[in-house]
Design an enzyme around this catalytic site. Structure first.
Site, short mmCIF file in Angstrom:
data_model
loop_
_atom_site.label_atom_id
_atom_site.label_comp_id
_atom_site.label_asym_id
_atom_site.label_seq_id
_atom_site.Cartn_x
_atom_site.Cartn_y
_atom_site.Cartn_z
N SER A 1 20.54 7.42 -4.13
CA SER A 1 19.39 7.98 -4.85
C SER A 1 18.15 7.19 -4.51
O SER A 1 17.10 7.75 -4.17
CB SER A 1 19.57 7.91 -6.37
N GLY B 1 27.68 5.13 -5.51
CA GLY B 1 27.83 3.68 -5.52
C GLY B 1 27.11 2.95 -4.40
O GLY B 1 27.11 1.73 -4.34
N ASP C 1 18.61 -1.85 -6.49
CA ASP C 1 18.77 -0.97 -5.33
C ASP C 1 17.56 -0.96 -4.40
O ASP C 1 17.68 -1.17 -3.19
CB ASP C 1 19.06 0.47 -5.80
C1 GLA Z 1 23.16 1.38 -9.97
C2 GLA Z 1 21.77 1.10 -10.52
C3 GLA Z 1 21.40 -0.38 -10.33
C4 GLA Z 1 22.50 -1.30 -10.84
C5 GLA Z 1 23.85 -0.88 -10.30
C6 GLA Z 1 24.99 -1.65 -10.92
O1 GLA Z 1 23.16 1.26 -8.59
O2 GLA Z 1 20.82 1.92 -9.90
O3 GLA Z 1 20.16 -0.63 -10.93
O4 GLA Z 1 22.48 -1.36 -12.23
O5 GLA Z 1 24.11 0.50 -10.54
O6 GLA Z 1 24.90 -2.98 -10.60
#
Ligand code: GLA
Length: 392
Positions: free
Chosen positions: A124, A120, A168
């Site tokens: 990655s 979360g 991200d």
């Molecule tokens: C992950 C994905 C993002 C986004 C979030 C939820 O982190 O990599 O692109 O979709 O979940 O908001």
């Protein structure tokens, strides 16, 4: 132990040339809508991934991680396949560089250190960004921010097969300490909005549920497809031309169309679209609250965003949903939600800096009452906003 010592422990007799650090991010409002080209918000935090490295003349990469067992070895000139282990993030980074026309000749010795538990916090993306930076540095490739972001996105999307959006990487590069990042994923417009002077002092609480799951093993891609399908269905109802079933996104459909046709939609698609449109409204309201320094309102909208992820996007795990309930009843927490996609991992909350100790104790007690087996795994961390990655 100093992080540099960890490198030395893995590679006796060697000293790292340097290190890169990429922060984690939290997404207070605007969750699960970046893959639909929606508008999102984000904060980088002062915890993240360190990659200590020493360049080699030959093409081999040898990696150790403080968070995963085993050593990874591969050749940057020929080992392009993905193995389904923690080394895949490095392989994906290398594939993305290759895909963009860069030839790699040199590898490195690397020690990866993630400072918080996984899930979360966009680890990655952080580790991929770190690998791309190190691989390009030691191979004499100079990359601008946009190119770096594009490659990190490609690495996850194309080479790891996770249909993520662009939240991200952009947060982890462009966020600024004390600023909230507002990001329109359709036209890539980014505005960093400074914390108002009226905003009381807050910290970011990270509550690790004690259970991790990497995105590629979650229902993430299923939810993305459902959103795309919801967009297709709405376009069909409204008589708007539509592309292949997977190529339509909710940003291409207006809220008015959704309101008009929602009762005709299959239940799961209606819920995903409901989340998309309500989250977009919350984001705009949240940005205004942030600008005004109205932390009560900002926090309340984060809680509502969390409710919507549970009720409409249906993405929580039992542990994260419990944390959401507890957070809503914890004095001193203004707002909170799953920090990322919500398939296990961490919960984030905006907390009153004066009461972090009490908040940590209260949440821990209430959580472990329900999940006593997670004692020793569940953990609480208090962080602050931070600048994105410095990589030049
Ligand atoms: C992950 C994905 C993002 C986004 C979030 C939820 O982190 O990599 O692109 O979709 O979940 O908001």
């Amino acid at each position: 132990m100093e992080y540099e010592e960890i490198f030395k422990k893995y590679f006796p007799g060697l000293t790292p040339d340097n290190r890169v650090f990429c922060p984690y991010r939290v997404c207070p409002i605007g969750a699960h809508i970046d893959h639909q080209f929606g508008i999102v918000s984000g904060l980088a935090i002062n915890e993240g991934i360190y990659l200590y490295y020493k360049a080699r003349k030959e093409a081999l990469v040898e990696l150790h991680s403080m968070n995963f067992k085993g050593k990874i070895i591969f050749d940057v000139k020929q080992d392009f396949y993905i193995n389904k282990n923690w080394g895949d993030y490095a392989k994906a980074a290398m594939n993305a560089l290759f895909d963009q026309g860069y030839k790699l000749e040199k590898g490195f010795y690397g020690a990866v250190i993630g400072t918080l538990p996984i899930g979360g916090l966009a680890s990655s993306s952080a580790v991929i960004l770190a690998y791309i930076v190190v691989l390009s540095r030691i191979n004499g490739i100079s990359l601008g921010s946009k190119e770096l972001i594009k490659m990190a996105y490609l690495a996850e999307h194309k080479f790891l097969g996770i249909h993520i959006g662009k939240l991200d990487q952009n947060c982890e590069i462009y966020c600024k300490k004390d600023y909230l990042l507002y990001f329109d994923t359709l036209d890539n417009r980014i505005v960093n909005i400074k914390k108002s002077e009226k905003m009381p002092s807050f910290r970011i609480g990270i509550f690790y549920s004690g259970k991790s799951r990497v995105l590629k093993d979650s229902a993430y891609n299923i939810r993305v497809s459902e959103c795309n399908e919801a967009a297709t269905v709405l376009k069909k109802y409204a008589g708007i031309s539509w592309k292949g079933t997977t190529d339509n996104c909710l940003r291409e459909v207006s809220k008015e169309i959704f309101e008009k046709y929602k009762t005709d939609m299959p239940d799961n698609l209606k819920k995903r679209a409901e989340h998309y449109f309500s989250e977009t409204d919350r984001l705009e309201e949240g940005i205004n609250a942030w600008k005004l320094g109205d932390i009560n309102k900002f926090g309340h909208l984060i809680f509502e965003s969390g409710d919507s992820s549970i009720n409409y996007y249906e993405s929580g795990s039992p542990e994260l949903c419990k944390l959401h309930c507890i957070a809503k009843n914890t004095p001193g927490i203004w707002g909170g939600r799953f920090s990322g996609a919500g398939f296990k991992g961490c919960y984030m909350a905006i907390v009153d800096s004066r009461y972090t100790r009490q908040i940590g104790e209260y949440v821990t007690e209430k959580y472990l009452e329900v999940f006593p087996e997670l004692r020793g795994k569940f953990s609480v961390h208090f962080c602050d906003t931070a600048d994105g990655m410095t990589y030049l």
